[in-house]
Design a protein around this motif. Structure first.
Motif, short mmCIF file in Angstrom:
data_model
loop_
_atom_site.label_atom_id
_atom_site.label_comp_id
_atom_site.label_asym_id
_atom_site.label_seq_id
_atom_site.Cartn_x
_atom_site.Cartn_y
_atom_site.Cartn_z
N LYS A 224 -30.16 -11.34 23.11
CA LYS A 224 -28.83 -11.38 23.69
C LYS A 224 -28.00 -12.44 22.98
CE LYS A 224 -25.68 -10.34 26.82
NZ LYS A 224 -25.02 -9.02 26.87
N ALA A 225 -26.81 -12.05 22.50
CA ALA A 225 -25.91 -12.98 21.84
C ALA A 225 -24.86 -13.48 22.82
CB ALA A 225 -25.23 -12.31 20.65
N ASP A 226 -24.34 -14.67 22.56
CA ASP A 226 -23.27 -15.21 23.39
C ASP A 226 -21.99 -14.40 23.23
OD1 ASP A 226 -24.95 -17.24 24.27
OD2 ASP A 226 -24.39 -18.57 22.62
N ASP A 227 -21.80 -13.84 22.05
CA ASP A 227 -20.62 -13.01 21.79
C ASP A 227 -21.02 -11.88 20.85
OD1 ASP A 227 -17.94 -12.29 20.25
OD2 ASP A 227 -17.37 -13.32 22.09
N ALA A 228 -20.38 -10.72 20.99
CA ALA A 228 -20.74 -9.56 20.17
C ALA A 228 -20.53 -9.80 18.69
CB ALA A 228 -19.92 -8.35 20.62
N ILE A 229 -19.71 -10.77 18.34
CA ILE A 229 -19.44 -11.05 16.93
C ILE A 229 -20.69 -11.54 16.20
CG2 ILE A 229 -18.79 -13.48 17.17
CD1 ILE A 229 -16.50 -12.95 15.23
N GLU A 230 -21.69 -12.01 16.94
CA GLU A 230 -22.90 -12.55 16.33
C GLU A 230 -23.87 -11.45 15.92
OE1 GLU A 230 -24.74 -15.70 18.61
OE2 GLU A 230 -22.86 -16.10 19.65
N TYR A 231 -23.70 -10.23 16.44
CA TYR A 231 -24.68 -9.17 16.17
C TYR A 231 -24.57 -8.68 14.72
CZ TYR A 231 -25.74 -8.70 21.15
OH TYR A 231 -26.16 -8.92 22.43
N TRP A 232 -25.76 -8.38 14.14
CA TRP A 232 -25.80 -7.72 12.83
C TRP A 232 -25.45 -6.24 13.02
CZ3 TRP A 232 -30.90 -7.45 9.45
CH2 TRP A 232 -30.59 -6.89 8.22
N SER A 233 -26.04 -5.62 14.01
CA SER A 233 -25.68 -4.25 14.40
C SER A 233 -25.52 -4.21 15.91
CB SER A 233 -26.75 -3.26 13.96
OG SER A 233 -26.49 -1.97 14.51
N ARG A 234 -24.48 -3.52 16.37
CA ARG A 234 -24.21 -3.47 17.80
C ARG A 234 -24.74 -2.21 18.46
NH1 ARG A 234 -17.89 -5.71 17.97
NH2 ARG A 234 -18.24 -7.49 16.57
N ASP A 235 -25.56 -1.43 17.74
CA ASP A 235 -26.15 -0.20 18.30
C ASP A 235 -25.04 0.75 18.76
OD1 ASP A 235 -27.99 1.66 19.25
OD2 ASP A 235 -28.18 0.65 21.18
N ASN A 236 -24.08 1.01 17.88
CA ASN A 236 -22.92 1.84 18.24
C ASN A 236 -22.94 3.24 17.64
OD1 ASN A 236 -21.66 -0.10 19.82
ND2 ASN A 236 -20.45 -0.93 18.12
N LEU A 237 -24.02 3.61 16.95
CA LEU A 237 -24.00 4.88 16.22
C LEU A 237 -23.75 6.07 17.14
CD1 LEU A 237 -24.34 6.33 13.52
CD2 LEU A 237 -26.80 6.47 13.98
N PHE A 238 -24.39 6.08 18.32
CA PHE A 238 -24.29 7.24 19.20
C PHE A 238 -23.30 7.07 20.35
CE2 PHE A 238 -28.90 7.68 17.79
CZ PHE A 238 -28.58 8.56 16.77
N ASP A 239 -22.69 5.88 20.47
CA ASP A 239 -21.76 5.69 21.59
C ASP A 239 -20.29 5.65 21.15
OD1 ASP A 239 -21.37 3.23 20.42
OD2 ASP A 239 -22.41 2.08 21.97
N GLY A 240 -20.03 5.90 19.86
CA GLY A 240 -18.65 5.98 19.39
C GLY A 240 -18.02 4.66 19.01
N GLY A 241 -18.76 3.55 19.12
CA GLY A 241 -18.19 2.25 18.76
C GLY A 241 -18.12 2.06 17.25
N ARG A 242 -17.62 0.90 16.85
CA ARG A 242 -17.46 0.61 15.43
C ARG A 242 -18.82 0.34 14.77
NH1 ARG A 242 -13.18 -4.03 14.58
NH2 ARG A 242 -13.19 -3.18 12.45
#
Length: 465
Positions: free
Chosen positions: A167-185
């Motif tokens: 868990k990151a403090d902010d989404a900006i820290e993620y290498w990948s946000r697991d968005n492939l199937f949910d339509g995110g960036r």
């Protein structure tokens, strides 16, 4: 009585020409170097700063060794001298730098990137250079979609750098946000959608040029274009979208310029081009609220105006020579650690290559960088719009390959308004590489820099072929 000649007119049968092993290995190295520049922060996210730095330094050493081994022909009087001037001023800034350790480290990376770009421009022909760029971009696109697919299919959760699930403090820290199937960036292997978008746009351009130029395996090329377009769309980078519009305007204008058949016929196209450029700029400024809201961004370019104000405030304290080269800013340096933060993270750039250069190298550095881009845009433009001619013949066909430099220029000039990335990695590498190649080989397939590689491959050469 008929006599059979022992000296037939036709040449005796021979095996097909093949590239030497040394040339194949050298070209493979050039592809790897371009992949290093294009993948950028992927190495840091995967292996950490130390390993990524070691790979960059080792790559620079190998390139220098190869330069002495291969000894590609270089017309030293035709080097990109404005680039040399900018490089020299950046190097001199270590004498008055307020952050000498960061200046020394980032200067090393700048020198490595520049040397590698000059080597590729000297060692490869235009066709090989574009093919090498296409191969490197295929690796970036393929690994980006494979990485996002792996995260969404097998991990099922966002991951942090170092392949850490947490868990990151902010989404900006993620290498990948697991968005492939949910339509995110999507962020790709670079871990940043704003880095993936422009690279995907460059991939579309390079693959399309290869397709139009008649490269083999056309169906796979079309598939690569489709994959790059998908990643470009899913990155959803506002800067990349604006760069795509600029690319279309430049492409349309170049194609119109090529239709001119008499002196002065291009004047009306230049007027239209200037009107579109000025009108588009005014429209973007006056309707920025509506445009950026439609793109899902705030009117201040997602906080960039506040960053610019802070950087300009520091820049005006040393307006002529600047504070010292630092691209990117080292977040562990006390001068930058916590100076400007975004979502709790130390910002590593000014998000504008012009403001960044003004702060680092002052007005002198800003003028030198402006001359670098002015010279590149000037040469790349006429490289694209002028019919190839080096003798009395004036009807040679245009080559699609000549479009690459000017379309790349459109990307980095738009990107440079809101990002500092054109000052490093693939932005700087392609700027130096393409600019040097135009100066060394202003005609595709003509001249010593183009002919030498053909000789290395064992091909028969003919000046002007």
């Amino acid at each position: 009585m008929a006599v059979h000649s022992k000296h037939p007119v036709s040449a005796p049968p021979a095996p097909p020409l093949r590239e030497t092993t040394g040339h194949l290995l050298m070209r493979a190295w050039c592809i790897f170097v371009l992949f290093l520049a294009l993948s950028g922060t992927a190495w840091v996210h995967a292996f950490g700063n130390v390993v990524a730095g070691a790979v960059a330094i080792a790559g620079g050493i190998v390139t220098v060794v190869l330069w002495f081994v291969v000894r590609p022909p270089v017309q030293w009087r035709r080097l990109p001298w404005f680039v040399v001037g900018y490089l020299g001023w950046a190097t001199a800034s270590i004498l008055w730098s307020a952050w000498p350790a960061t200046t020394a480290l980032t200067l090393l990376l700048l020198w490595i990137t520049t040397i590698q770009a000059l080597f590729i421009a000297s060692a490869l022909t235009w066709r090989e250079l574009v093919a090498a760029a296409a191969s490197a971009l295929k690796w970036v696109m393929a690994l980006s979609i494979a990485f996002e697919l792996w995260v969404s299919t097998f991990i099922g959760a966002p991951i942090l750098p170092g392949f850490v699930v947490g868990k990151a403090d902010d989404a900006i820290e993620y290498w990948s946000r697991d968005n492939l199937f949910d339509g995110g960036r999507l962020q790709g292997i670079m871990g940043n959608a704003n880095l993936l978008g422009p690279v995907a746009l460059l991939a579309i351009i390079v693959f399309s040029i290869r397709l139009v130029a008649g490269a083999p395996r056309r169906i796979p090329l079309a598939i690569w274009i489709g994959l790059s377009a998908y990643l470009f769309y899913r990155a959803s980078s506002a800067t990349a979208y604006l760069a795509a519009v600029a690319v279309l305007v430049v492409l349309g204008t170049v194609l119109l310029m090529r239709t001119a058949t008499r002196p002065g016929a291009r004047t009306k196209y230049y007027v239209i081009y200037a009107a579109i450029g000025v009108g588009g700029g005014l429209t973007l400024w006056l309707l920025r609220d509506e445009i950026f809201t439609a793109l899902g961004r705030s009117a201040d370019l997602t906080g960039r105006e506040a960053i610019w104000a802070d950087v300009l405030g520091r820049a005006t304290e040393r307006p002529f020579a600047g504070w010292g080269y630092a691209t990117p800013w080292a977040p562990w340096d006390p001068a930058f650690d916590g100076w400007i933060t975004d979502h709790g993270q130390t910002v590593m750039q000014a998000h504008s290559m012009w403001i960044d250069t003004f702060m680092q190298l002052g007005i002198i550095g800003l003028v030198l960088l402006g001359l670098v881009y002015l010279a590149f845009v000037w040469r790349s433009w006429f490289f694209a719009v002028d019919r190839p001619r080096w003798d009395l013949r004036a009807d040679r066909p245009y080559s699609p390959l000549t479009l690459l430099p000017t379309l790349f220029g459109a990307i980095v000039l738009v990107q440079g308004f809101a990002e500092s990335n054109p000052l490093m990695l693939w932005g700087w590498a392609f700027l130096v590489m393409l600019g040097a190649k135009i100066k060394q080989s202003p005609h595709i397939g003509v001249g010593p820099a183009e002919q030498s590689a053909a000789i290395e491959r064992g091909e028969p050469t003919k000046q002007g072929a």
